[in-house]
Write an enzyme that holds these catalytic residues in place. Structure first.
Site, PDB file in Angstrom:
ATOM      1  N   PRO A   2      71.058 -41.624  -9.033  1.00  0.00           N
ATOM      2  CA  PRO A   2      70.980 -40.241  -9.411  1.00  0.00           C
ATOM      3  C   PRO A   2      72.279 -39.481  -9.550  1.00  0.00           C
ATOM      4  CG  PRO A   2      70.642 -40.464  -7.084  1.00  0.00           C
ATOM      5  CD  PRO A   2      71.144 -41.749  -7.605  1.00  0.00           C
ATOM      6  N   GLU A   3      72.553 -38.975 -10.710  1.00  0.00           N
ATOM      7  CA  GLU A   3      73.415 -37.813 -10.876  1.00  0.00           C
ATOM      8  C   GLU A   3      72.548 -36.814 -11.626  1.00  0.00           C
ATOM      9  OE1 GLU A   3      77.480 -38.451 -12.099  1.00  0.00           O
ATOM     10  OE2 GLU A   3      77.460 -40.478 -11.286  1.00  0.00           O
ATOM     11  N   LYS A  61      71.521 -32.189  -7.874  1.00  0.00           N
ATOM     12  CA  LYS A  61      70.794 -33.434  -7.580  1.00  0.00           C
ATOM     13  C   LYS A  61      69.576 -33.189  -6.698  1.00  0.00           C
ATOM     14  CE  LYS A  61      75.339 -35.598  -7.569  1.00  0.00           C
ATOM     15  NZ  LYS A  61      76.380 -36.230  -6.734  1.00  0.00           N
ATOM     16  N   HIS A 100      60.155 -51.437  -3.170  1.00  0.00           N
ATOM     17  CA  HIS A 100      60.616 -50.632  -2.047  1.00  0.00           C
ATOM     18  C   HIS A 100      59.986 -49.248  -2.053  1.00  0.00           C
ATOM     19  CE1 HIS A 100      63.440 -53.745  -1.035  1.00  0.00           C
ATOM     20  NE2 HIS A 100      63.798 -53.792  -2.307  1.00  0.00           N
ATOM     21  N   ARG A 119      67.674 -48.395  -0.508  1.00  0.00           N
ATOM     22  CA  ARG A 119      68.672 -48.125   0.532  1.00  0.00           C
ATOM     23  C   ARG A 119      68.298 -46.986   1.472  1.00  0.00           C
ATOM     24  NH1 ARG A 119      74.501 -48.266  -2.252  1.00  0.00           N
ATOM     25  NH2 ARG A 119      75.211 -47.935  -0.133  1.00  0.00           N
ATOM     26  N   ARG A 268      85.892 -43.867  -3.139  1.00  0.00           N
ATOM     27  CA  ARG A 268      85.037 -44.155  -4.293  1.00  0.00           C
ATOM     28  C   ARG A 268      85.894 -44.706  -5.410  1.00  0.00           C
ATOM     29  NH1 ARG A 268      80.580 -40.934  -4.165  1.00  0.00           N
ATOM     30  NH2 ARG A 268      79.645 -42.723  -5.172  1.00  0.00           N
TER      31      ARG A 268
END
Length: 278
Positions: A2-3, A61, A100, A119, A268
């Site tokens: 997601p952005e 977001k 998941h 995650r 990053r």
DNA sequence: ACCCGTGTTCGCTG
DNA sequence: TCAGCGAACACGGG
């Protein structure tokens, strides 16, 4: 995934599949209690079971879901949903849960709605009364560059408040809500701006170019999403971006002989062309 | 085995 | 007081 563009896509998916529908069954992954912080999965189930989805909004977001409680029409409950690193919403008529699935909602028309998140960095947070403005985390967000527009002077003023590198500053959600690691790099590349430049030292023209770069990279991704394309890096997928994850490749600006380089900023990856990004 | 990852939050430091 | 930094969260893929 997601952005801003992917979260906008998630909002559209939720509206298409579930707006106006009542939730008639809730299945939650017992191994994912952290997704439901701070109230926990039991409280989440109690709050949404029997409720009807009446609004889906997005700020950066953050997804803001408003539901009307089943047993008390007019009483609202909010869900502030965040996709974390790997969250996504899927579903359809009788859609089976993905690998998941952390939350699966059955709707009153037979639709199954799944929140999938390997995650578990995402979040499904209850908001009493759907009073989203009362959430400190949401109040601290900067303007959403797609919903509220983005002006170069405002961007420059925001960047002037920090000495960090411009690409790092763009990730600060209190500056602009919705910019993430991919689109920060893409916008710098489009603006031909070195991501290591100090944020407070950009000229007005450079800030204007950066604002155009942000608008363009978001529009590019949203158009692809509208066309049904996947616009994030996934296994086996083609990379749709211009510099992101292209270390060693030729710069895609016409005529530029540069080679894309990967560096690390604020833990990053940053990708850029040292030749044309100044 | 090891490194990497579209995000955020917390605690430490100067 | 606070901007900035690094670790942590958790799991899968290359």
């Amino acid at each position: 995934m997601p952005e801003l563009p992917e979260v906008e896509h998630a909002a559209r998916t939720l509206r298409r599949l579930a707006l106006g529908r009542r939730i008639v069954a809730v299945a939650l992954d017992a191994r994912a209690p952290r997704l439901f912080r701070p109230d926990g999965p039991a409280a989440f189930r109690r709050a949404v079971l029997g409720a009807r989805l009446v609004a889906v909004e997005r700020h950066g977001k953050q997804l803001l879901l408003t539901l009307e409680a089943g047993e008390a029409p007019g009483r609202l409950v909010g869900v502030n949903a965040h996709l974390g690193m790997t969250g996504r919403w899927t579903g359809g008529p009788a859609a089976p849960p993905p690998t998941h699935a952390r939350a699966s909602l059955s709707l009153d028309d037979g639709t199954r709605l799944h929140y999938d998140d390997p995650r578990m960095f995402g979040r499904l947070r209850l908001v009493p009364g759907a009073d989203f403005a009362a959430l400190p985390g949401l109040a601290a967000l900067g303007p959403d560059p797609v919903r509220h527009g983005l002006d170069a002077a405002g961007l420059q003023a925001g960047l002037a408040r920090t000495r960090r590198p411009v690409k790092v500053a763009l990730l600060d959600q209190s500056l602009l809500a919705g910019v993430g690691n991919i689109h920060a790099a893409e916008a710098c590349w489009r603006a031909r701006l070195d991501p290591r430049r100090r944020a407070d030292r950009l000229t007005g023209a450079e800030a204007a170019a950066l604002a155009r770069g942000l608008r363009a990279t978001f529009r590019f991704a949203l158009a692809k999403l509208d066309g049904g394309e996947v616009v994030y890096i996934e296994a086996g997928g083609e990379n749709p971006f211009h510099v992101y994850d292209r270390a060693g490749a030729r710069c895609r600006h016409p005529g530029c002989p540069g080679t894309v380089r990967r560096i690390v900023q604020a833990q990053r990856s940053t990708y850029f062309c040292p030749r044309c990004q100044r």
